[in-house]
Design a protein around this motif. Sequence first.
Motif, PDB file in Angstrom:
ATOM      1  N   PRO A  30       9.145  -3.739  -0.481  1.00 33.49           N
ATOM      2  CA  PRO A  30       8.688  -4.141   0.853  1.00 33.49           C
ATOM      3  C   PRO A  30       9.503  -3.403   1.920  1.00 33.49           C
ATOM      4  CG  PRO A  30      10.007  -5.886  -0.123  1.00 33.49           C
ATOM      5  CD  PRO A  30       9.936  -4.788  -1.137  1.00 33.49           C
TER       6      PRO A  30
ATOM      7  N   VAL B 267       7.434  -0.803  -6.274  1.00 36.26           N
ATOM      8  CA  VAL B 267       6.920  -0.980  -4.909  1.00 36.26           C
ATOM      9  C   VAL B 267       7.875  -1.882  -4.136  1.00 36.26           C
ATOM     10  CG1 VAL B 267       4.964  -1.749  -3.526  1.00 36.26           C
ATOM     11  CG2 VAL B 267       4.572  -0.744  -5.779  1.00 36.26           C
TER      12      VAL B 267
ATOM     13  N   ASP C 176      -3.745   0.740   4.840  1.00 43.62           N
ATOM     14  CA  ASP C 176      -4.065  -0.501   4.127  1.00 43.62           C
ATOM     15  C   ASP C 176      -2.799  -1.233   3.671  1.00 43.62           C
ATOM     16  OD1 ASP C 176      -3.192   1.189   2.215  1.00 43.62           O
ATOM     17  OD2 ASP C 176      -4.933   1.057   0.910  1.00 43.62           O
ATOM     18  N   ASN C 177      -1.697  -0.982   4.352  1.00 39.86           N
ATOM     19  CA  ASN C 177      -0.405  -1.645   4.097  1.00 39.86           C
ATOM     20  C   ASN C 177       0.243  -1.213   2.791  1.00 39.86           C
ATOM     21  OD1 ASN C 177      -0.667  -3.278   6.456  1.00 39.86           O
ATOM     22  ND2 ASN C 177      -2.067  -4.588   5.304  1.00 39.86           N
ATOM     23  N   TYR C 178      -0.263  -0.159   2.176  1.00 38.55           N
ATOM     24  CA  TYR C 178       0.330   0.328   0.933  1.00 38.55           C
ATOM     25  C   TYR C 178       0.490   1.836   1.067  1.00 38.55           C
ATOM     26  CZ  TYR C 178       1.155   0.750  -4.116  1.00 38.55           C
ATOM     27  OH  TYR C 178       1.705   0.990  -5.343  1.00 38.55           O
TER      28      TYR C 178
ATOM     29  N   ILE D 121       5.145  -3.420   5.198  1.00 40.51           N
ATOM     30  CA  ILE D 121       4.232  -2.638   4.353  1.00 40.51           C
ATOM     31  C   ILE D 121       4.878  -2.448   2.981  1.00 40.51           C
ATOM     32  CG2 ILE D 121       3.002  -1.303   6.153  1.00 40.51           C
ATOM     33  CD1 ILE D 121       4.919   0.985   5.260  1.00 40.51           C
ATOM     34  N   ALA D 122       4.052  -2.126   2.006  1.00 39.06           N
ATOM     35  CA  ALA D 122       4.561  -1.890   0.648  1.00 39.06           C
ATOM     36  C   ALA D 122       4.672  -0.384   0.434  1.00 39.06           C
ATOM     37  CB  ALA D 122       3.605  -2.509  -0.356  1.00 39.06           C
TER      38      ALA D 122
ATOM     39  N   LYS E 239      -0.034   2.370   9.318  1.00 35.26           N
ATOM     40  CA  LYS E 239       0.129   1.478   8.152  1.00 35.26           C
ATOM     41  C   LYS E 239      -1.071   1.508   7.214  1.00 35.26           C
ATOM     42  CE  LYS E 239      -1.178  -2.973  10.155  1.00 35.26           C
ATOM     43  NZ  LYS E 239      -1.872  -3.584   9.049  1.00 35.26           N
TER      44      LYS E 239
ATOM     45  N   GLU F 182       5.445   2.590  -2.299  1.00 34.71           N
ATOM     46  CA  GLU F 182       5.641   2.979  -3.697  1.00 34.71           C
ATOM     47  C   GLU F 182       6.795   3.962  -3.721  1.00 34.71           C
ATOM     48  OE1 GLU F 182       1.965   3.492  -6.017  1.00 34.71           O
ATOM     49  OE2 GLU F 182       2.961   5.284  -6.787  1.00 34.71           O
TER      50      GLU F 182
END
Lengths: 169, 221
Positions: free
Chosen positions: A160, A158, A64-66, A145-146, A62, A148
């Motif tokens: 979820p 973006v 930084d969750n992005y 997590i997000a 994951k 893109e």
Amino acid sequence: MRKNKGKGFLGPIGDDLPSLIPLIFALTIFFYAFTSTWNVFDQRDTSFDSDIAVLRISYALKGDNYIASDTEFHSMCETAKGVSGMWFFSGLLELSTGPESRFKGINIDRLLSEGQGFFPGFLCSNTEQKPDLEENQTLVRFFPIALEFEDQSGMFYVKPMLLVVVAWQ
Amino acid sequence: MAIALSQRGQAALTDALYFLLIAGALSTWLLYSSATYGQVVKTQLNKQYWQEYTRSALETIVYSSTPRDPEIPLSEATEVDYLLAALKEDYADDLVLDETKAVLFNQVKTVMEPLRPNFDYAFYIYVLDREEYAAAMLHISETSGTGLTGKSLVLSCTPPNKVVLADFLSRVGHVAPSSSVIRLSQRQGSDQLRLPAQATLVIWTPTATSHADLNCQEFTA
């Protein structure tokens, strides 16, 4: 006198027979408790190692969750593959985007059968094998997590998502 | 002093019984240790997991996109923005989250959906300088005498102050909280005054706890 001296004497073993019974009983319960405790300690240590390993795999995946792209996801996948001690299978599940597309839960059976239900292009595993859910003890961890995402019209947004990690030994 | 031959067997038996007593005590201690071994570690691992979950959820909520026009679904929108940017813009106008509140709460519901019905949660944005809540929502599972009913309520709340909310959270049991500092702003002519705020997400296992002090209304959107 000689007669009285030998009275009640059953021989070297026979005389100690009443004390041998509690002795053997004591040794039995002690060694039973000892081996049982040893096994429990061993099982719990293995379980902690597994818990820590699956968390390390999840953290590696994951980041930084992005997640900006599938390239980034697969790069993080390579890092996750470096965590030893567990086999894992992971991917992204779409969270609902409105009342019409409600989140349907995590169906492990379905996900493990060729990753059905996972978002295409975002699968990661360190093995070709799949766990036997009846024999292997599996651990499941999930994190939002997000992601893109670029749709067919070329617009970026973006979304979820849910990162699901299924791990086993 | 020699022990009479007739008493020697008794001494051996007493020794054996003492040995049994000691072995029994040791075995009990071993079994007790094995039963409790690792409970603290297990609790800590679980706590770390759920704390990391809330941290991920919080970041996902603010990173997510939202349509510029809240009436249009995201899939049909021609112009989108980060939810956090939309919140800042909305708040800067009149220091109220009116247009984006529903979008925010729906996003929180979406991200927290995988935890339903095993966890309840609270999400709030507290503006530090103004000492007020820009938004606060509560997900509460309905309980009956026998446990959870399977139904839940999403509430939009306006806690009068921090103490009331802290008191509520202290009554729900073990919580896994995660906070992040965000910067809202206030428009003052052509300038913008920065208003630091704190976005917090807290989860806990459902309990029957009164939330009457939090001034909540059911949120339906």
